[in-house]
Scaffold this active site. Structure first.
Site, PDB file in Angstrom:
ATOM      1  N   TYR A 106     -14.922  39.766 -43.021  1.00 23.77           N
ATOM      2  CA  TYR A 106     -15.185  38.364 -43.390  1.00 23.77           C
ATOM      3  C   TYR A 106     -16.609  37.995 -42.980  1.00 23.77           C
ATOM      4  CZ  TYR A 106     -14.903  33.242 -42.738  1.00 23.77           C
ATOM      5  OH  TYR A 106     -15.139  31.875 -42.755  1.00 23.77           O
ATOM      6  N   ASP A 116     -11.274  24.057 -57.499  1.00 27.41           N
ATOM      7  CA  ASP A 116     -10.524  24.868 -56.538  1.00 27.41           C
ATOM      8  C   ASP A 116      -9.362  25.537 -57.280  1.00 27.41           C
ATOM      9  OD1 ASP A 116      -8.832  25.653 -54.179  1.00 27.41           O
ATOM     10  OD2 ASP A 116     -10.300  24.441 -53.096  1.00 27.41           O
TER      11      ASP A 116
HETATM   12  P1  NAD Z   1     -10.184  26.262 -46.842  1.00 27.08           P
HETATM   13  O1  NAD Z   1      -9.484  27.573 -46.958  1.00 27.08           O
HETATM   14  O2  NAD Z   1      -9.391  25.068 -46.498  1.00 27.08           O
HETATM   15  O3  NAD Z   1     -10.991  25.967 -48.180  1.00 27.08           O
HETATM   16  C1  NAD Z   1     -11.486  26.967 -48.995  1.00 27.08           C
HETATM   17  C2  NAD Z   1     -11.005  26.667 -50.399  1.00 27.08           C
HETATM   18  O4  NAD Z   1     -11.523  27.660 -51.289  1.00 27.08           O
HETATM   19  C3  NAD Z   1      -9.480  26.700 -50.543  1.00 27.08           C
HETATM   20  O5  NAD Z   1      -8.982  25.439 -50.954  1.00 27.08           O
HETATM   21  C4  NAD Z   1      -9.237  27.766 -51.577  1.00 27.08           C
HETATM   22  O6  NAD Z   1      -8.160  27.495 -52.461  1.00 27.08           O
HETATM   23  C5  NAD Z   1     -10.563  27.811 -52.316  1.00 27.08           C
HETATM   24  N1  NAD Z   1     -10.724  29.061 -53.029  1.00 27.08           N
HETATM   25  C6  NAD Z   1     -10.480  30.320 -52.549  1.00 27.08           C
HETATM   26  N2  NAD Z   1     -10.666  31.220 -53.528  1.00 27.08           N
HETATM   27  C7  NAD Z   1     -11.035  30.527 -54.651  1.00 27.08           C
HETATM   28  C8  NAD Z   1     -11.346  30.911 -55.974  1.00 27.08           C
HETATM   29  N3  NAD Z   1     -11.287  32.194 -56.345  1.00 27.08           N
HETATM   30  N4  NAD Z   1     -11.667  29.943 -56.861  1.00 27.08           N
HETATM   31  C9  NAD Z   1     -11.691  28.634 -56.484  1.00 27.08           C
HETATM   32  N5  NAD Z   1     -11.416  28.220 -55.232  1.00 27.08           N
HETATM   33  C10 NAD Z   1     -11.073  29.144 -54.320  1.00 27.08           C
HETATM   34  O7  NAD Z   1     -11.373  26.482 -45.792  1.00 27.08           O
HETATM   35  P2  NAD Z   1     -12.296  25.423 -45.048  1.00 27.08           P
HETATM   36  O8  NAD Z   1     -11.912  25.409 -43.633  1.00 27.08           O
HETATM   37  O9  NAD Z   1     -12.340  24.163 -45.813  1.00 27.08           O
HETATM   38  O10 NAD Z   1     -13.701  26.182 -45.122  1.00 27.08           O
HETATM   39  C11 NAD Z   1     -14.666  25.917 -46.137  1.00 27.08           C
HETATM   40  C12 NAD Z   1     -15.795  26.932 -46.037  1.00 27.08           C
HETATM   41  O11 NAD Z   1     -16.371  26.902 -44.723  1.00 27.08           O
HETATM   42  C13 NAD Z   1     -15.360  28.369 -46.277  1.00 27.08           C
HETATM   43  O12 NAD Z   1     -16.352  29.038 -47.000  1.00 27.08           O
HETATM   44  C14 NAD Z   1     -15.271  28.952 -44.888  1.00 27.08           C
HETATM   45  O13 NAD Z   1     -15.479  30.344 -44.896  1.00 27.08           O
HETATM   46  C15 NAD Z   1     -16.383  28.208 -44.173  1.00 27.08           C
HETATM   47  N6  NAD Z   1     -16.130  28.139 -42.731  1.00 27.08           N
HETATM   48  C16 NAD Z   1     -15.131  27.362 -42.251  1.00 27.08           C
HETATM   49  C17 NAD Z   1     -14.886  27.311 -40.884  1.00 27.08           C
HETATM   50  C18 NAD Z   1     -13.784  26.470 -40.308  1.00 27.08           C
HETATM   51  O14 NAD Z   1     -13.644  26.444 -39.091  1.00 27.08           O
HETATM   52  N7  NAD Z   1     -13.002  25.766 -41.130  1.00 27.08           N
HETATM   53  C19 NAD Z   1     -15.682  28.060 -40.015  1.00 27.08           C
HETATM   54  C20 NAD Z   1     -16.692  28.854 -40.536  1.00 27.08           C
HETATM   55  C21 NAD Z   1     -16.932  28.867 -41.902  1.00 27.08           C
END
Ligand code: NAD
Length: 347
Positions: free
Chosen positions: A150, A33
């Site tokens: 998105y 991350d």
């Molecule tokens: P989050 O933002 O907490 O986690 C995503 C992580 O990706 C972050 O820690 C961020 O630092 C990391 N990241 C971003 N850019 C990066 C890069 N260039 N290199 C390395 N790491 C990077 O989000 P989450 O809620 O844990 O969601 C996880 C996944 O599930 C995501 O893909 C999100 O789109 C998808 N999602 C989540 C939800 C929800 O309700 N939480 C709903 C639909 C889809």
């Protein structure tokens, strides 16, 4: 020998919970991350701070044939980040780059099992205009018409993963998550989702205060507790299902109902002031027939149960941020938790 897993986005909300689950299952886990988890020390055996938009970093972290890869890293956020339009280029560029690089890295190492987290945001806006009857059956994704860039990026990346299945014999699995919530999720700063934002506002308010809610509060959503999200993720990742599947709750509530539930939990009576703000689609809930049919499982925990776990955690964060004593929340480490291991590449 222990099975091995790579979790991309292991510093985020879902990723950090997934690390804990896979460790309990006995996996050797590498997390990667841009940042460490914010609220507790990572349990990953190896945690790499790296930017996955860079192909060289992807090659470095995908240095072996992992048994399982979970790709959760994305540039994402709540409505305040996704729906203003100000971050569209960054969201599309950053998330698409990560997906292209991670998948290519997996192909190069002959890794078969890759899980990708897509989103309910891929569903056509025109099927989500009635708050009482939104339609999100998996095959309604096309003709495509997501309401945000998105969502368009997620749809592109779904196709990307499935194309690697067809052309390179991989076994990528794609979930469409619907609003996941729970302790150790983002609760402030603009990227938090509705349950966390509402819990925060109610926790911060004194009896008789007013809290602000975006829109008229009649927009509907469903919210899935993190533990069930992880259950569904692992079942899907280890299945033979080669189409995108919803992972979400089908207990649909209006935002006003959600506010009332949290107020009841908090034991507070607050005035609700509706103000203009980004809202996303008018209605959304998870259509769960396909997951029940293909996996013989669907999420079932009531929303209130998840809120009972989440509200005290957010309340403790709010109190801590004010420097006062909160009701203790068992199992939660302080914010900005010190990490005892981990290393950085590509900086
Ligand atoms: P989050 O933002 O907490 O986690 C995503 C992580 O990706 C972050 O820690 C961020 O630092 C990391 N990241 C971003 N850019 C990066 C890069 N260039 N290199 C390395 N790491 C990077 O989000 P989450 O809620 O844990 O969601 C996880 C996944 O599930 C995501 O893909 C999100 O789109 C998808 N999602 C989540 C939800 C929800 O309700 N939480 C709903 C639909 C889809």
């Amino acid at each position: 020998m222990a099975r091995t897993a790579l979790i991309c986005g292991a510093g985020g909300f879902i990723g950090s919970h997934l690390v804990k689950r896979l460790k309990r299952e006995g996996f050797w886990v590498r997390g990667v991350d841009l940042k460490f988890p914010e609220f507790s020390e990572t349990e990953a055996d190896d945690f790499v701070i790296a930017d996955l938009r860079d192909q060289k970093n992807c090659s470095a972290v995908i240095d072996r044939r992992f048994d399982e890869v979970y790709q959760l890293a994305a540039d994402m956020g709540g409505a305040g980040y996704i729906f203003t339009g100000e971050h569209d280029a960054a969201i599309m560029h950053n998330s698409a780059s990560i997906n292209l690089n991670v998948l290519e890295g997996c192909k190069n190492r002959a890794i078969k099992h890759v899980f990708y987290s897509s989103s309910a945001c891929i569903y056509p806006a025109h099927n989500q205009t009635d708050p009482n009857d939104p339609f999100t059956r998996e095959d309604s994704a096309y003709p495509a018409n997501p309401d945000s860039d998105y969502g368009w990026e997620k749809l592109f990346s779904e196709r990307l993963y499935l194309s690697y299945n067809r052309n390179y014999g991989m076994q990528c699995r794609v979930a469409r998550y619907h609003n996941i919530f729970g302790p150790e999720g983002t609760w402030t700063g603009g990227r938090e989702k509705a349950p966390a934002a509402i819990c925060r506002k109610i926790a911060a308010a004194a009896d008789g205060d007013a809290i602000e809610v975006w829109g008229d509060g009649l927009q509907t959503r469903s919210f899935l507790y993190i533990d069930e999200c992880i259950d569904g993720t692992l079942r899907l990742a280890r299945s033979t299902v080669n189409v995108p599947v919803n992972i979400g709750s089908d207990e649909m509530v209006s935002i006003n109902e959600l506010v009332s539930m949290v107020m009841a939990l908090a034991g507070k009576q607050l005035e609700v002031r509706h103000i203009p703000g980004p809202m996303g689609v008018r209605g959304r809930t998870s259509h769960n027939e396909l997951i029940a049919k293909l996996l013989g499982w669907r999420p079932s925990a009531p929303l209130m149960q998840g809120l009972q776990e989440t509200y005290p955690w957010i309340e403790s964060q709010v109190m801590r941020s004010r420097g006062s004593n909160a009701r203790p929340y068992v199992g939660t480490a302080p914010r900005a938790v010190a990490q005892s291991h981990g290393h950085q590449i590509g900086a």
